[in-house]
Scaffold this motif. Structure first.
Motif, PDB file in Angstrom:
ATOM      1  N   UNK A 211       0.821  -1.208   0.000  1.00  0.00           N
ATOM      2  CA  UNK A 211       0.000   0.000   0.000  1.00  0.00           C
ATOM      3  C   UNK A 211       0.857   1.261   0.000  1.00  0.00           C
ATOM      4  N   UNK A 212       1.905   1.272   0.790  1.00  0.00           N
ATOM      5  CA  UNK A 212       2.754   2.463   0.883  1.00  0.00           C
ATOM      6  C   UNK A 212       3.399   2.807  -0.459  1.00  0.00           C
ATOM      7  N   UNK A 213       3.877   1.798  -1.182  1.00  0.00           N
ATOM      8  CA  UNK A 213       4.469   2.045  -2.493  1.00  0.00           C
ATOM      9  C   UNK A 213       3.422   2.603  -3.452  1.00  0.00           C
ATOM     10  N   UNK A 214       2.252   1.990  -3.466  1.00  0.00           N
ATOM     11  CA  UNK A 214       1.179   2.441  -4.362  1.00  0.00           C
ATOM     12  C   UNK A 214       0.772   3.870  -4.027  1.00  0.00           C
ATOM     13  N   UNK A 215       0.616   4.154  -2.743  1.00  0.00           N
ATOM     14  CA  UNK A 215       0.178   5.470  -2.289  1.00  0.00           C
ATOM     15  C   UNK A 215       1.249   6.542  -2.523  1.00  0.00           C
ATOM     16  N   UNK A 216       2.504   6.141  -2.638  1.00  0.00           N
ATOM     17  CA  UNK A 216       3.606   7.107  -2.793  1.00  0.00           C
ATOM     18  C   UNK A 216       3.512   7.927  -4.076  1.00  0.00           C
ATOM     19  N   UNK A 217       2.846   7.381  -5.085  1.00  0.00           N
ATOM     20  CA  UNK A 217       2.731   8.093  -6.354  1.00  0.00           C
ATOM     21  C   UNK A 217       3.981   8.036  -7.208  1.00  0.00           C
ATOM     22  N   UNK A 218       4.945   7.213  -6.836  1.00  0.00           N
ATOM     23  CA  UNK A 218       6.207   7.130  -7.582  1.00  0.00           C
ATOM     24  C   UNK A 218       6.195   6.036  -8.644  1.00  0.00           C
ATOM     25  N   UNK A 219       5.097   5.296  -8.728  1.00  0.00           N
ATOM     26  CA  UNK A 219       5.015   4.175  -9.668  1.00  0.00           C
ATOM     27  C   UNK A 219       3.871   4.400 -10.653  1.00  0.00           C
ATOM     28  N   UNK A 220       3.958   3.715 -11.780  1.00  0.00           N
ATOM     29  CA  UNK A 220       2.862   3.718 -12.748  1.00  0.00           C
ATOM     30  C   UNK A 220       1.897   2.619 -12.348  1.00  0.00           C
ATOM     31  N   UNK A 221       0.611   2.904 -12.404  1.00  0.00           N
ATOM     32  CA  UNK A 221      -0.393   1.917 -12.027  1.00  0.00           C
ATOM     33  C   UNK A 221      -1.076   1.363 -13.272  1.00  0.00           C
ATOM     34  N   UNK A 222      -1.244   0.046 -13.291  1.00  0.00           N
ATOM     35  CA  UNK A 222      -1.966  -0.623 -14.372  1.00  0.00           C
ATOM     36  C   UNK A 222      -3.099  -1.418 -13.742  1.00  0.00           C
ATOM     37  N   UNK A 223      -4.313  -1.137 -14.186  1.00  0.00           N
ATOM     38  CA  UNK A 223      -5.501  -1.840 -13.723  1.00  0.00           C
ATOM     39  C   UNK A 223      -5.753  -3.013 -14.656  1.00  0.00           C
ATOM     40  N   UNK A 224      -5.671  -4.227 -14.140  1.00  0.00           N
ATOM     41  CA  UNK A 224      -5.851  -5.427 -14.963  1.00  0.00           C
ATOM     42  C   UNK A 224      -7.261  -6.001 -14.831  1.00  0.00           C
ATOM     43  N   UNK A 225      -8.181  -5.219 -14.284  1.00  0.00           N
ATOM     44  CA  UNK A 225      -9.566  -5.678 -14.136  1.00  0.00           C
ATOM     45  C   UNK A 225     -10.340  -5.419 -15.429  1.00  0.00           C
ATOM     46  N   UNK A 226     -11.623  -5.693 -15.405  1.00  0.00           N
ATOM     47  CA  UNK A 226     -12.465  -5.486 -16.587  1.00  0.00           C
ATOM     48  C   UNK A 226     -12.693  -3.996 -16.831  1.00  0.00           C
ATOM     49  N   UNK A 227     -13.131  -3.667 -18.029  1.00  0.00           N
ATOM     50  CA  UNK A 227     -13.437  -2.290 -18.390  1.00  0.00           C
ATOM     51  C   UNK A 227     -14.515  -1.719 -17.468  1.00  0.00           C
TER      52      UNK A 227
END
Length: 130
Positions: free
Chosen positions: A29-45
């Motif tokens: 969670x901390x890494x995701x929340x940091x905003x330093x990474x690109x996020x990819x959503x692999x769920x459905x549209x």
């Protein structure tokens, strides 16, 4: 084929399996929340449209598979991503997130896996604390 048949039982010698854990493949969670990474959503549209983490890019399993096999060319699929920045792929489906992660890893991305459920739990906890 008229080849000789083997009738005895095949016996393999026992082997002790020692897993080598690689925690660097997982995001928290901390890494995701940091905003330093690109996020990819692999769920459905539909799930992506309903809610997502920050400015995540939708790249689901259908984007990386062709007739059940990994596409031969993934450059266009991942063109919106910066290859020199860590990518975190999330979903509530371990199969889907793993396939997208694997495609990214094959293309040389520093990719991590994250759980959509963990995000929701943290966000609900934050809302309760307010």
């Amino acid at each position: 084929a008229s080849l000789p048949l083997e009738t005895k039982e095949n016996v393999r010698s026992p082997v002790e399996y020692k897993p080598s854990l690689q925690p660097e493949l997982l995001a928290d969670y901390d890494l995701v929340k940091s905003g330093t990474v690109q996020m990819v959503d692999a769920r459905s549209f539909q799930d992506y449209g309903a809610s997502r983490i920050g400015n995540a890019t939708l790249i689901n399993i259908d984007s990386v598979l062709d007739e059940g096999r990994l596409k031969a060319r993934l450059n266009d699929t991942f063109a919106r991503l910066n290859a020199s920045q860590t990518v975190v792929v999330y979903s509530d489906d371990i199969y889907g997130v793993s396939v997208v992660w694997f495609g990214l890893a094959l293309m040389g991305y520093d990719a991590r896996i994250y759980s959509w459920n963990d995000w929701q739990e943290h966000e609900m906890e934050k809302a309760r604390q307010k």
